[in-house]
Structure formats: structure tokens, C-alpha cells
Design a protein around this motif. Sequence first.
Motif, short mmCIF file in Angstrom:
data_model
loop_
_atom_site.label_atom_id
_atom_site.label_comp_id
_atom_site.label_asym_id
_atom_site.label_seq_id
_atom_site.Cartn_x
_atom_site.Cartn_y
_atom_site.Cartn_z
N VAL A 1 0.84 -1.19 0.00
CA VAL A 1 0.00 0.00 0.00
C VAL A 1 0.87 1.25 0.00
CG1 VAL A 1 -1.86 1.21 1.20
CG2 VAL A 1 -1.75 -1.29 1.27
N ASN B 1 -2.96 5.33 0.82
CA ASN B 1 -3.67 4.09 1.15
C ASN B 1 -4.12 3.31 -0.09
OD1 ASN B 1 -3.44 4.58 3.91
ND2 ASN B 1 -5.41 5.66 4.03
N ARG C 1 5.36 6.93 7.76
CA ARG C 1 4.99 8.09 6.95
C ARG C 1 5.90 9.27 7.24
NH1 ARG C 1 -1.62 7.62 7.67
NH2 ARG C 1 -2.00 6.29 5.82
N TYR D 1 -3.04 -3.16 7.35
CA TYR D 1 -3.84 -2.97 6.15
C TYR D 1 -4.60 -4.23 5.76
CZ TYR D 1 -2.11 1.69 5.03
OH TYR D 1 -1.85 3.04 5.04
N GLU E 1 -8.46 0.96 -2.52
CA GLU E 1 -8.01 1.77 -1.38
C GLU E 1 -8.38 1.04 -0.09
OE1 GLU E 1 -8.75 6.13 0.76
OE2 GLU E 1 -9.40 5.78 -1.30
N LYS F 1 -8.34 1.17 4.14
CA LYS F 1 -8.19 1.96 5.36
C LYS F 1 -7.46 1.13 6.41
CE LYS F 1 -10.55 5.51 3.88
NZ LYS F 1 -9.89 6.81 3.62
N PRO F 2 -6.44 1.70 7.05
CA PRO F 2 -5.72 0.95 8.09
C PRO F 2 -6.61 0.69 9.30
CG PRO F 2 -4.99 3.23 8.06
CD PRO F 2 -5.90 3.06 6.87
#
Length: 714
Positions: A346, A351, A544, A556, A575, A577-578
Motif C-alpha cells: 500500500v 492508502n 509516513r 492494512y 483503497e 483503510k488501516p
Amino acid sequence: MIGGRQRKTQDGRFAQADVRASVPGIVASVEDLKINWFWSTDHEGRISYLSSWIAEEFAAQGGDVLDRDLTAIFRAESELIEANGSIGFLVARQKPFRGVNVRCPFDVEERIWTVSGSPQFDDAGNFLGFRGVGADVTAVQESANEITRLASRDPLTGLRNRRGMATLVEQALALSARDETGFAVMLIDLDRFKQVNDTLGHPVGDQLLAQVADRLKLEISDPERVGRIGGDEFQIVLGGPIELDVLTRMAGSIIEGLSRPYSVNGSRCVIGASIGVVCSDGNDTPEDLARKADLALYAAKDAGRGCHRFFSRDMLEAAEDRRQLEHDMLDALDRGELEVNYQPLVVATTNQVAGFEALLRWNHPHRGRISPALFIPIAEETNLIARLGEWVLRQACMDAAQWPGDLRVAVNVSPIQFANPSLPQVVLNALASSGLRPDRLELEITESVFLDSSGEADRMFATLKKIGVRLALDDFGTGYSSLGYLKSAPFDKIKIDQSFVRGAADPASRNKAIITSIVALAEALGMDTTAEGIETVDQLDAMRELGVGLIQGYLYSLPVSAEAVANAVADGSWEIKPIGPAKQREHRLATFRRIGAVHGDHYYPVILRNLSSKGALIQGILDVPLGTRFVIDFGDRQWSVATVMRSHQDHQGIEFDDPLVSDGQGGFRPRYRVSAVMLTQIGVVMERSRDRNGLLPSYQGAQPGLPAFGTSLS
């Protein structure tokens, strides 16, 4: 009759010439040579005749042998004969004997003689005594002893060899069985010795082994208990009884001593050692001990090397389990039990899924999902890895060819596959049969492929790049010379090992600085970066912040089936979302161990699945309410009080009141052992769960059903 010339008579028979008159002369001639001598006894076993030259030698040394008992003059060397009453036992049987090695107490030279004798009887069958011959065999026997000694010695180190150590083990087993004292065997394997041998040559390796032997002899009070049993493996046999803490300190001292740098012909060599320890009560066979020591050593190496492990019964179970898995795996592919799952890669900032890593999964028909950590090493050892690797590559290319856009698929290539000259052709065939563009295939390679410095690795890299596939360096930072080969190897991506990810969010950890350096290095070399094993939000935020490009981990997604991937990317993008815990929890040790859990007056056999210093996962009781308190019995008087914090069917997550401490072998144990008084107090609440023999219920094997919570096992 002695000697004699024969002739035929008229009836065709041979006639024997009478040479009895010449016998005394022949005997005298032999005695004059002072090589052999003759002896005789009367019917009571007293010496009645002994060749004059040997009798005179003994007399000169203070021993008049005539009329003395034979057993006082000659004593057998053989321990077996001594146990049967020495040479007197043989004489008392009035049977012929030959080649018995003896010594004489009047012989200051302590020579070894071999004697043979024959009983004499009169015409009425009455026993008259013995007549016999003797000879000096000292030189022959000493030569034989030296040959035996050399056969049991390692010529390089002077230590006992495998044969010599086997004799020592057999003696220890016999002594332990007789005296019930017990003993211990240490199996030592040198870490990184092969690299020294390969890079500096076998002569240096031989000198290094000799220095290792010298250090081992300094560690052990009796050097005769140390041996080299082959290659870079050494063995120590220690007479007992020996306390475990003494063995622990000794193993630690040996590892520390052998890990200090060596100097050989001006070269500085650094190696290490791993040790497997097995304690025996004398009821083992030599083969049992060898297998147990091997298993303990294997556990030490599996724990990271440079440590020691004691043998436990769990190791035998694990070995049998591994053997069965190996047998089942031989046909797993043909039976359709293997499949390829895919874990998303990812983009950290958006994402968005940029690709997938192909991961082999095994669905066993009886045991369910088998961990890759179990079956991949088996595949490598049984030479199945090449066949499985080719199958995964083909399947991954076929699946990825159906994905839209530029989604890539990453496939692991083992060092065994990488060393195979046919790998480029295998890759070309997989791309051709699937129609996948080469730049959408990424081959993940570990640093271990660089241990071969012959240039074959560089040629393989060049060939693969000509095909057009991408190359990723997996588990970066865990090898020996990462920066050295990044200069020339044409990698497109660096995968940051999860060992650096753990703790990166902790301000006190250095992992954050290490990852910062890796990202900067990758950017300077024009490479992408992927962080593996992301499981918590704080880890993701740290990646990040540090500029890592791609994220892979359970935060993820778990690896999913090819069908699930096809459905998820059908619209052209995916996509995610964590979702996961906010912060990293303490690392837990995966295990499979039978222990006990006490609640009220019930004793439950349970399986310990995961363990950390603060908590554990146990399996074996159904429907346990949150907040339930247990006394956890780890065995060997090790108990801890815990509370159920999570409960799902037969799995319970428990938290210890007092954190566990390291057991010195990579695991955990309660800080203190329970005293006998405390055990008595605990026993009060368990009285009704004792069996009719007054013992706690056995939990050596799993029961067919799981007890519901609150059901007494008594």
C-alpha cells in the motif's frame, strides 16, 4: 610328541619315529633363547616347574616362585577375567586355556606375558596339574594399545574423536545406571566457522580448530572428557550429578570463551558457538542421547545461535511433527493442498494498493493451515523449494496478468533458486505463458545470495535485468555486508526488515534513526522502499514521517486469496483503510506447550500458544468469562496468577499479576519458584481434583474434547 620324521609301513600306515628322548634337548634349546618359557603346577595349583631363566629373574627381584600358588605369581590383565576370579578361575575349571595376558608382582619391568595351559591327568583320570607355556608380549600389547589410542584420537586436536567419545558415553551410561548419579552431554557447534574456512582456507581452519580445542580444555577440569566428533562439532561428557544452574554457567562460559577473537597466521578470526545440552539418568541408549543432543543444538541455532538450549520432551514432539510434515509435504502440491495468497503493498501517503506479494500457503487436510515458518525450511532441506518456487512464480504471473493497470506482483526467490542457472529461463517461461509484462514482476531476493563471492551472483543479476523484471532486496539490514553490494547490484527496491519497524515509534529506540538512514540511502540510489510487518497505527505514522514509500502488514490486510484480490481490484483500484491497534504491544513468543490452569478446585490441562512477559494465550477451556482468575502452572514449581482479559471460544488471553522474567533460553518464566509450603497451601484448593493416587491429573496428551468452563476434571 614333538617333532619326528614319518615313514610308511608295509600296511600303508605312517609310523611315528620315537623322538621322546630328544624332547628335553629341544625344550632346553627353546629356553636358552629366553623368548618363551615353560611352567607346570601340581594338583593344588602350586608352581612345580618354571623355566630357569625367568625363575632366576623373579628370584633376583625378591620373588621365589617355586611351590607358590599360580594365582599369586600371575594376575590376569583382563577386567572380565578378574571378575570371574582371575586366572585361578580358569585353572580351577581344569580346562585348557590359551593367550591369557598376565602380569607378575615380582617383575619390576611390569612386562605383559601371555600364558597358555593344558590340564594333565593320569591313566585313572586323576588331575595332576597344569603344564603350559608363556611369552613376553609387552611390545606387541603396547603397540596394540597405541593403535587403539590413535584410533580413538583426533589427530588434528589431540582430543578424543567420535569413537573415543562414544566409549566415554557408554561408560557414563553404565556408571549412571549402576550408581543412579546421572550425567550430562554438551554438543557444541561452531558458528561462522564455514566462512572462515571458505575465505581463509582449510589450513587456517585447521589451526583455528586446534585453538578451539585448547580453549575447551581450559574450560573443563578433565580434558579427557572433551572430544571433536567431526568437522566443527565438539562434545563434552560431564559426570553427575550436576545442577542445571551449574551447566548453564558452564555453557555460558564456553560460548563466551570460544567467541573471543582468534589470531591465525596474522589473520583475525571471529567465530561463535551454539550448544545443546542433554541430561541423562542412565536409562538412555547412546543413540537416544545423540538424537536429544542434536535436537537441543538445533533449538539453540534456531534461537539465533550463540546460545545454549537444554533438551526437553517438547523437542521430540516437534521433531516427530516435523518428520510427519516432511512426509505429507512430498505430495501436497500434487494433491492440490497448496495455494498462493497475496498481501497488499500500500502507498503510505494515499492508502492505495500498488501491488501484492505472493505468499505460498498450505492447507493441510487434517491440520488446517500450516505456518510457512514450518514448511518452507522443510521444503528447502528436501530440495522441494525449486519445484514449489517455480509453481508459485507461474501461478503468480497468471493471476497478476488478470489485474488491471500497472499492479505489480512480488515473488520470493530462495537462495537455492537464485543459484540455479536455469532461473532466467523459468522466469521467461512464466512471463510468456501468462502474458504478464516483465516490469510488473518483482523478484524478492535476500542478502544471503551474496555469500557466494565467485561472481555468479553478478551474472545472474545482469541476466534478470535484461529480461526486464524488477529486483527487490528483502530483509534489508539483517545480513553481513549490505552497503558493500548495493553499489553494484541493480536493485529497484529495498524492503526494510520488520525488526527495525518494531520500536520505531518509541523515542528511546534507535530504529527510527536506522530507518531514516535506509530511506536516504534508497533515495540517493534511486530505489523505492517498503516497510514490512506494520501492525499498529503508531508504526504507520512513524513510517509516513520517515518517508517510507510502501507499507506491508496486518494493519492494512492479511494475505488474501487470488479470488478476493480479483474482486477487490475489479474497478481498477483498491483503497484500504488501516485498521488495527493504536500502539505496538510487547512482542510475544509463539509456542506450543502443555501447561495447567487452576480455578477454584478445578485443574485444567491447557495449551500455551503465545507468551510474553506480561501475558499469554492459552487454549483448551470453553466459554471463560472475562475477569476470571487462574493460577497458571508452568511446571517445575513455577506458578503465576493471571486474569482473563480476552475470551473467544476455546482461546483466552490472560494477563499476569507479576511480569515474567527471562529464562535465559529465549523464553520467559515466573520470577520465583514456589516453595514446598506454598505448594501445600495451593494444594488445599485442588484437593478434589486429585486422582485416586493422590496425583494431579495427567495432561501428557490432548483430550478428544474440550471441557466447558466450570466442569470439574476430578
